[in-house]
Design an enzyme around this catalytic site. Structure first.
Site, PDB file in Angstrom:
ATOM      1  N   LYS A 292      -9.415  42.638  -6.508  1.00 53.09           N
ATOM      2  CA  LYS A 292      -8.312  43.557  -6.247  1.00 53.09           C
ATOM      3  C   LYS A 292      -7.337  43.571  -7.427  1.00 53.09           C
ATOM      4  CE  LYS A 292      -8.020  43.205  -1.214  1.00 53.09           C
ATOM      5  NZ  LYS A 292      -8.230  44.632  -0.943  1.00 53.09           N
ATOM      6  N   ARG A 366     -16.018  44.384   7.328  1.00 55.78           N
ATOM      7  CA  ARG A 366     -17.102  44.988   8.109  1.00 55.78           C
ATOM      8  C   ARG A 366     -18.342  44.099   8.100  1.00 55.78           C
ATOM      9  NH1 ARG A 366     -16.529  50.260   4.566  1.00 55.78           N
ATOM     10  NH2 ARG A 366     -14.413  49.453   4.654  1.00 55.78           N
TER      11      ARG A 366
HETATM   12  N1  BES Z   1      -8.285  43.705   3.626  1.00 50.05           N
HETATM   13  C1  BES Z   1      -8.551  44.952   3.000  1.00 50.05           C
HETATM   14  C2  BES Z   1      -7.841  46.123   3.666  1.00 50.05           C
HETATM   15  C3  BES Z   1      -6.330  46.118   3.620  1.00 50.05           C
HETATM   16  C4  BES Z   1      -5.680  46.872   2.695  1.00 50.05           C
HETATM   17  C5  BES Z   1      -5.595  45.435   4.556  1.00 50.05           C
HETATM   18  C6  BES Z   1      -4.308  46.906   2.663  1.00 50.05           C
HETATM   19  C7  BES Z   1      -4.205  45.462   4.540  1.00 50.05           C
HETATM   20  C8  BES Z   1      -3.568  46.205   3.585  1.00 50.05           C
HETATM   21  C9  BES Z   1     -10.057  45.238   3.029  1.00 50.05           C
HETATM   22  O1  BES Z   1     -10.872  44.147   2.978  1.00 50.05           O
HETATM   23  C10 BES Z   1     -10.372  46.079   1.846  1.00 50.05           C
HETATM   24  O2  BES Z   1     -10.247  45.580   0.765  1.00 50.05           O
HETATM   25  N2  BES Z   1     -10.781  47.318   2.080  1.00 50.05           N
HETATM   26  C11 BES Z   1     -11.132  48.218   1.047  1.00 50.05           C
HETATM   27  C12 BES Z   1     -12.418  48.888   1.435  1.00 50.05           C
HETATM   28  C13 BES Z   1     -13.038  49.695   0.332  1.00 50.05           C
HETATM   29  C14 BES Z   1     -13.555  48.793  -0.767  1.00 50.05           C
HETATM   30  C15 BES Z   1     -14.136  50.537   0.905  1.00 50.05           C
HETATM   31  C16 BES Z   1     -10.031  49.250   0.913  1.00 50.05           C
HETATM   32  O3  BES Z   1      -9.497  49.699   1.933  1.00 50.05           O
HETATM   33  O4  BES Z   1      -9.673  49.583  -0.219  1.00 50.05           O
HETATM   34 MG    MG Z   2     -11.349  43.515   1.022  1.00 46.24          MG
END
Ligand code: BES
Ligand code: MG
Ligand code: ZN
Length: 515
Positions: A292, A366
């Site tokens: 990230k 997921r």
């Molecule tokens: N934990 C994150 C989602 C999240 C984002 C929670 C902001 C709380 C605040 C999740 O694991 C994630 O990283 N999701 C990605 C999915 C994508 C790679 C398809 C996202 O939402 O960017």
């Molecule tokens: Mg994630």
């Protein structure tokens, strides 16, 4: 040697968690429920929108020689819902908190908000008597609902602060039917509050101290001595036996092994299928190899919000001794980049036998849930399955902080969830799931792929849905937008919301009996 160190580390963390429990208790207010008496030095009162006083508040006004009424007139106080005023010098009172109730009949949700407003105004240094009699409501034991709002609003996480501001004060709620309010609070609402506090603690605690095993230990402590509860903590070797390649895959980059924490409460009939709750429990989400960006990364310490809500709900239900069978599975892992981590493009074989091509290691929720929902369906055959997860930024962008995303295969169920959320004080709003979302995740080399662009929340739901039996009553909750609060609401201070305990608790209550 490394093992020895990690043992010492675990003991240290367990000790500090124990210390935490003690401080949390020390900073808790003590609530009392008593008959109406107007002799306290510090009081809180409620005033209608039209400015009329209840009998008790009229008596307060008389005690001040009518100066309360004058003060409200001079302040041009209208008593709109949530209007707050803090008055001093109206002897014999040292301070009077005035909260407006508006003119509508007060729902449970509004009563809790009113209690929260009192907490927001009240000074931390002294006890207070809240005059809870004469409110415009048909809700029974309304004083208990005010107290719940107060308790939720006054939550503080001060473990790492040198100076703790939380004091052990007495807050008294005064009403005619005080004994019934006390009973409702102590036998029911206080357990929901403890559940919310647990969820907030877990979501706030840094990733350094909360990892899968320490989380499991926190759950064991929470449920210590609670009747009819069984806790299982599944480690790596058992996961391997169950072929949980997705949960194992997400966890393999971390020095902290993954865990599947299973809490079952069997308070209902022996032969009745349970309700199952499955929570995403990523103790820290770096994104893994698909790392990230830096901004806001610290917040990913709360990527276990779904799991924490599951534990909190089970606690409330079990402590009440509800006649229901309820099982919670929490898929705990730390998503880390390392030489052992899964890579984008890797293919994981899940417990169900289906394979997933990992398109981004940051779409890890997921994956862990795929194995969690497979396991709980196989072992418990639930009549209702709810999964809850901070799954996608997409959910947060779509609905912001006001609504959790609810996704179902059945519109009536979605409507039911919206109605329940409204009552519980945690709103949800639906997003779609249809065959196009399932088509989008078809993979060239595996059974499915883990991401497929937009709309992200529905795509994420489709991945989990691939592992949920077609005819299963299933609700998916994406709480990425609501688990963290940047601006305090009446019953949630700024910080981790502990979102989902109130919602899931309300769902469980409504679905006690199998349809
Ligand atoms: N934990 C994150 C989602 C999240 C984002 C929670 C902001 C709380 C605040 C999740 O694991 C994630 O990283 N999701 C990605 C999915 C994508 C790679 C398809 C996202 O939402 O960017
Ligand atoms: Mg994630
Ligand atoms: Zn995540």
């Amino acid at each position: 040697m490394r093992r020895l160190f990690s043992k010492i580390g675990l003991i240290f963390i367990l000790l500090s968690m124990l210390a935490h429990t003690a401080t949390a208790k020390a900073s808790k207010n003590r609530f009392e429920f008593e008959d109406v008496k107007l002799g306290a030095e510090h009081i809180a009162i409620f005033v209608n929108k039209d400015g009329t006083f209840s009998t008790a508040v009229a008596d307060v006004n008389t005690k001040t020689g009518g100066r309360l009424e004058t003060a409200l007139e001079d302040a041009d106080y209208k008593g709109k819902f949530g209007n707050k005023l803090h008055l001093f010098g109206l002897s014999p009172y040292k301070s009077i908190i005035v909260i407006g109730t508006g003119s509508d009949d007060l729902s449970v949700r509004k009563l809790r908000d009113l209690g929260g407003y009192v907490a927001q105004v009240s000074n931390n240094d002294y006890g207070i008597s809240v005059i809870a009699e004469g409110l415009n409501t048909t809700v029974e034991q309304s004083a208990a609902q005010l107290a719940m709002g107060y308790a939720l609003s006054s939550y503080k996480f001060e473990k790492y602060k040198e100076k703790k501001t939380g004091k052990n004060r007495t807050v008294s709620f005064l009403s005619d039917g005080f004994a019934a309010s006390k009973a409702l609070y102590e036998n029911d609402l206080s357990h929901i509050i403890t559940g919310v506090r647990f969820a907030r603690d877990m979501g706030t605690e840094p990733g350094k101290s909360i990892y899968p095993e320490s989380y499991a230990q926190g759950v064991r402590e929470l449920f210590k001595g609670v009747a009819n509860v069984k806790i299982e903590v599944m480690g790596v070797s058992q996961m391997k036996r169950h072929n949980m390649g997705a949960l194992l895959g997400v966890g393999q980059g971390s020095i902290h092994d993954p865990r599947l924490v299973i809490v079952s409460y069997m308070g209902g009939a022996k032969d009745e299928a349970p309700i199952a709750l499955a929570g995403k429990g990523i103790t820290f989400d770096t994104g893994g190899i698909s790392i990230k960006p830096n901004t806001g990364q610290w917040q990913m310490k709360s990527d276990l919000s779904g799991a924490a809500a599951v534990a909190g709900t089970l606690y409330a239900t079990a402590m009440r001794g509800d006649k229901v069978n309820l099982v919670g599975v929490m898929a705990m892992a730390e998503n880390m980049p390392s030489r052992d981590a899964i890579r984008p493009g890797d293919v994981l074989t899940t417990m169900s036998g289906k394979t997933i091509e990992v398109m981004s290691t940051d779409a890890e929720g997921r994956l862990v849930l795929a194995d969690a929902v497979t396991y709980v369906q196989k072992e418990y055959d639930p009549r209702l399955l709810i999964d809850i997860a901070t799954l996608t930024g997409s959910a947060a962008r779509a609905l912001g902080a006001d609504y959790g995303v609810v996704i179902t295969r059945d519109w009536d169920l979605a409507e039911d969830m919206m109605r329940i959320g409204k009552l519980a004080g945690e709103d949800v709003w639906p997003l779609p799931l249809n065959k196009n979302h399932f088509k989008a995740i078809s993979s060239d080399i595996a059974d499915i792929k883990s991401t497929a662009g937009s709309p992200g929340a529905s795509i994420g739901a489709a991945v989990i849905g691939t592992f949920v039996d077609e005819d299963r009553v299933w609700v998916h909750l994406d709480i990425a937008g609501v688990d963290w609060v940047t601006k305090a609401t009446p019953t949630t201070p700024k910080g981790h919301a502990g979102w989902g305990v109130r919602f899931l608790d309300a769902v469980v209550r409504e679905h006690h009996a199998a349809p």
